[in-house]
Design a protein around this motif. Structure first.
Motif, PDB file in Angstrom:
ATOM      1  N   LYS A  54       1.611  -1.504   0.410  1.00 27.51           N
ATOM      2  CA  LYS A  54       2.522  -0.513   0.998  1.00 27.51           C
ATOM      3  C   LYS A  54       3.821  -1.238   1.344  1.00 27.51           C
ATOM      4  CE  LYS A  54      -0.991   2.309   3.421  1.00 27.51           C
ATOM      5  NZ  LYS A  54      -1.621   2.497   4.764  1.00 27.51           N
ATOM      6  N   ASN A  55       4.877  -0.477   1.609  1.00 28.61           N
ATOM      7  CA  ASN A  55       6.177  -1.051   1.952  1.00 28.61           C
ATOM      8  C   ASN A  55       6.137  -1.812   3.278  1.00 28.61           C
ATOM      9  OD1 ASN A  55       6.652   1.039   0.027  1.00 28.61           O
ATOM     10  ND2 ASN A  55       8.801   1.007   0.601  1.00 28.61           N
ATOM     11  N   SER A  56       7.142  -2.647   3.484  1.00 29.10           N
ATOM     12  CA  SER A  56       7.262  -3.363   4.754  1.00 29.10           C
ATOM     13  C   SER A  56       8.624  -4.030   4.870  1.00 29.10           C
ATOM     14  CB  SER A  56       6.200  -4.446   4.855  1.00 29.10           C
ATOM     15  OG  SER A  56       6.476  -5.278   5.962  1.00 29.10           O
ATOM     16  N   THR A  57       9.152  -4.043   6.063  1.00 29.11           N
ATOM     17  CA  THR A  57      10.289  -4.909   6.391  1.00 29.11           C
ATOM     18  C   THR A  57       9.844  -5.965   7.395  1.00 29.11           C
ATOM     19  OG1 THR A  57      11.910  -3.175   5.991  1.00 29.11           O
ATOM     20  CG2 THR A  57      12.621  -4.996   7.391  1.00 29.11           C
ATOM     21  N   ARG A  58       9.413  -5.521   8.581  1.00 27.14           N
ATOM     22  CA  ARG A  58       9.068  -6.438   9.680  1.00 27.14           C
ATOM     23  C   ARG A  58       7.880  -7.346   9.348  1.00 27.14           C
ATOM     24  NH1 ARG A  58      11.780  -2.269  11.570  1.00 27.14           N
ATOM     25  NH2 ARG A  58      10.598  -1.288   9.921  1.00 27.14           N
ATOM     26  N   THR A  59       6.842  -6.770   8.775  1.00 27.08           N
ATOM     27  CA  THR A  59       5.621  -7.546   8.571  1.00 27.08           C
ATOM     28  C   THR A  59       5.868  -8.655   7.565  1.00 27.08           C
ATOM     29  OG1 THR A  59       4.334  -5.625   9.168  1.00 27.08           O
ATOM     30  CG2 THR A  59       3.171  -7.363   7.964  1.00 27.08           C
ATOM     31  N   ARG A  60       6.532  -8.298   6.468  1.00 32.46           N
ATOM     32  CA  ARG A  60       6.815  -9.335   5.475  1.00 32.46           C
ATOM     33  C   ARG A  60       7.711 -10.417   6.051  1.00 32.46           C
ATOM     34  NH1 ARG A  60       9.788  -9.327  -0.431  1.00 32.46           N
ATOM     35  NH2 ARG A  60       9.611 -11.585  -0.638  1.00 32.46           N
ATOM     36  N   VAL A 106      -3.147  -9.108   4.407  1.00 28.57           N
ATOM     37  CA  VAL A 106      -3.258  -7.956   3.503  1.00 28.57           C
ATOM     38  C   VAL A 106      -2.757  -6.703   4.207  1.00 28.57           C
ATOM     39  CG1 VAL A 106      -4.828  -6.502   2.146  1.00 28.57           C
ATOM     40  CG2 VAL A 106      -5.293  -8.958   2.362  1.00 28.57           C
ATOM     41  N   ARG A 107      -1.884  -5.954   3.528  1.00 27.53           N
ATOM     42  CA  ARG A 107      -1.490  -4.601   3.967  1.00 27.53           C
ATOM     43  C   ARG A 107      -1.974  -3.650   2.889  1.00 27.53           C
ATOM     44  NH1 ARG A 107       4.148  -2.248   6.366  1.00 27.53           N
ATOM     45  NH2 ARG A 107       3.193  -3.255   8.173  1.00 27.53           N
ATOM     46  N   THR A 108      -2.864  -2.729   3.263  1.00 27.65           N
ATOM     47  CA  THR A 108      -3.425  -1.845   2.245  1.00 27.65           C
ATOM     48  C   THR A 108      -3.748  -0.473   2.834  1.00 27.65           C
ATOM     49  OG1 THR A 108      -5.103  -1.709   0.498  1.00 27.65           O
ATOM     50  CG2 THR A 108      -5.816  -2.712   2.570  1.00 27.65           C
ATOM     51  N   HIS A 133      -5.903   0.697  11.176  1.00 26.40           N
ATOM     52  CA  HIS A 133      -5.569  -0.303  12.210  1.00 26.40           C
ATOM     53  C   HIS A 133      -4.239  -1.002  11.917  1.00 26.40           C
ATOM     54  CE1 HIS A 133      -9.633  -0.009  13.899  1.00 26.40           C
ATOM     55  NE2 HIS A 133     -10.075  -0.040  12.660  1.00 26.40           N
ATOM     56  N   HIS A 134      -3.581  -1.450  13.021  1.00 18.11           N
ATOM     57  CA  HIS A 134      -2.385  -2.291  12.891  1.00 18.11           C
ATOM     58  C   HIS A 134      -2.411  -3.317  14.032  1.00 18.11           C
ATOM     59  CE1 HIS A 134       1.351  -3.703  11.523  1.00 18.11           C
ATOM     60  NE2 HIS A 134       2.152  -2.689  11.802  1.00 18.11           N
ATOM     61  N   PRO A 135      -3.383  -4.240  13.983  1.00 17.41           N
ATOM     62  CA  PRO A 135      -3.619  -5.104  15.148  1.00 17.41           C
ATOM     63  C   PRO A 135      -2.489  -6.086  15.457  1.00 17.41           C
ATOM     64  CG  PRO A 135      -4.990  -5.789  13.288  1.00 17.41           C
ATOM     65  CD  PRO A 135      -4.368  -4.479  12.905  1.00 17.41           C
ATOM     66  N   SER A 224       2.531   8.712   8.512  1.00 20.95           N
ATOM     67  CA  SER A 224       2.345   7.314   8.155  1.00 20.95           C
ATOM     68  C   SER A 224       2.361   7.135   6.640  1.00 20.95           C
ATOM     69  CB  SER A 224       1.018   6.809   8.715  1.00 20.95           C
ATOM     70  OG  SER A 224       1.124   6.591  10.107  1.00 20.95           O
ATOM     71  N   MET A 225       2.521   5.871   6.217  1.00 20.30           N
ATOM     72  CA  MET A 225       2.519   5.558   4.792  1.00 20.30           C
ATOM     73  C   MET A 225       1.183   5.959   4.173  1.00 20.30           C
ATOM     74  SD  MET A 225       4.426   1.857   4.698  1.00 20.30           S
ATOM     75  CE  MET A 225       3.667   1.163   6.162  1.00 20.30           C
ATOM     76  N   GLY A 226       1.265   6.630   3.044  1.00 22.29           N
ATOM     77  CA  GLY A 226       0.059   7.102   2.386  1.00 22.29           C
ATOM     78  C   GLY A 226      -0.207   8.587   2.644  1.00 22.29           C
TER      79      GLY A 226
HETATM   80  N1   CP Z   1       6.146  -2.199  12.339  1.00 24.37           N
HETATM   81  C1   CP Z   1       5.901  -2.630  11.079  1.00 24.37           C
HETATM   82  O1   CP Z   1       4.794  -3.040  10.731  1.00 24.37           O
HETATM   83  O2   CP Z   1       6.989  -2.578  10.264  1.00 24.37           O
HETATM   84  P1   CP Z   1       7.039  -2.796   8.675  1.00 24.37           P
HETATM   85  O3   CP Z   1       6.359  -1.608   8.049  1.00 24.37           O
HETATM   86  O4   CP Z   1       8.512  -2.855   8.365  1.00 24.37           O
HETATM   87  O5   CP Z   1       6.331  -4.064   8.331  1.00 24.37           O
END
Ligand code: CP
Ligand code: NVA
Length: 305
Positions: A54-60, A106-108, A133-135, A224-226
């Motif tokens: 899935k997409n991400s800015t902060r997590t990556r 892993v982000r899935t 979850h997003h621990p 949410s994504m998905g």
């Molecule tokens: N909050 C958070 O996880 O942001 P990203 O989706 O940009 O990683």
């Protein structure tokens, strides 16, 4: 001798309070080092692989920058470029990646995917967000609360909006840290009781009532994504659930506002709240970096004497 079982962080309840307290103390030290431009390279030659479905800015950014700052390297893989997008089983991916790298994020989609991945990994696996979850985000949020207000034990946290991955991680955190959640979600978007093993929450039909006396008011995207196909329907169902000034006025006078981001001003949160004086959203985002560095350090090196 039997080898030590590998420690993963797949959901918030995978760690004990003592482990979180240790990681939070380390995050404070690691954050101070970062602010002082102190070189801290305990993970030279270690590699993190990050798998994003899935997409991400902060997590990556926080995992990649964090691993670099610890002296290691990070590799980014996504579904489009890797063989995961062409149907290679996650079990096989877990086997292969864990023979080349020291730690995996892993982000899935479904939680069962990351569980199957971890079951086939020789190295620690961290949940960078699943549907359930997003621990890592809740760890950063609790660290942020502690920085601003001290211990979260005994406090009241309001959750207004969707019953999503963030809420389930908050519910697990309430059980471990000993705080209470006031939850308000629209009809039809209820908490899935099979995902929750805590009684540390109270449900409110009216989101205003859920904010009463809260020390922290929390929300997240309504879609949410998905779940993008449900967006129009959700916009209707969530009418009245925007965290706005009247809701913040019902909370404790010194209440903080949190949102894991990305945010939609005028949907789940009013601009004057997210951009206002009670909001700590930029601290939450920054603290992803510091707590995840402490988490990686703990998973790879254990407790440092
Ligand atoms: N909050 C958070 O996880 O942001 P990203 O989706 O940009 O990683
Ligand atoms: N609940 C959101 C969080 C994004 C960081 C989602 O899963 O899309």
């Amino acid at each position: 001798t039997t080898p030590k079982p590998i420690k993963h962080f797949l959901q918030f309840s995978d760690f004990t309070l003592a482990e979180f307290e240790y990681v939070i103390e380390r995050a404070k030290i690691i954050k101070r080092k970062f602010k002082n431009y102190e070189v801290y390279h305990p993970l030279i030659d270690r590699t993190l692989v990050m798998v994003f479905e899935k997409n991400s800015t902060r997590t990556r950014l926080s995992f990649e920058a964090g691993m670099h700052q610890l002296g290691g390297a990070a590799i980014y893989l996504n579904t489009r470029d890797s063989q995961l997008g062409r149907g290679e089983p996650v079990e096989d991916a877990g086997q292969v990646m864990s023979r080349m790298c020291d730690i995996i994020m892993v982000r899935t989609f479904g939680q069962e995917i990351i569980e199957r991945f971890a079951a086939n990994s020789r190295v620690p696996v961290i949940n960078g967000l699943t549907n359930e979850h997003h621990p890592c985000q809740v760890l950063a949020d609790i660290f942020t609360f502690v920085e601003h207000r001290g211990s979260i034990a005994g406090k009241t946290v309001a959750w207004i909006g969707d019953a999503n991955n963030m809420l389930y991680s908050w519910l697990q955190a309430a059980e471990i840290f000993g705080f209470h959640l006031n939850v308000s979600t629209p009809k039809g978007y209820d908490i899935d009781p099979t995902l929750v093993a805590t009684t540390r929450y109270t449900f409110f039909d009216n989101p205003l009532d859920a904010c009463e006396g809260a020390h922290l008011v929390n929300t997240d995207v309504w879609t949410s994504m998905g779940y993008e196909k449900e967006n129009a329907e959700r916009l209707k169902a969530f009418d009245g659930f925007m965290v706005d000034a009247p809701k913040m006025a019902r909370a404790s006078a010194d209440a903080l506002f949190m949102h894991c981001l990305p945010a939609h001003r005028g949907e789940e949160v009013a601009a004057d709240v997210i951009d206002g004086p009670q909001s700590v959203v930029w601290d939450e985002a920054e603290n992803r970096l510091h707590v995840q560095k402490a988490l990686i350090e703990y998973l790879l090196l254990g407790e440092i004497a």
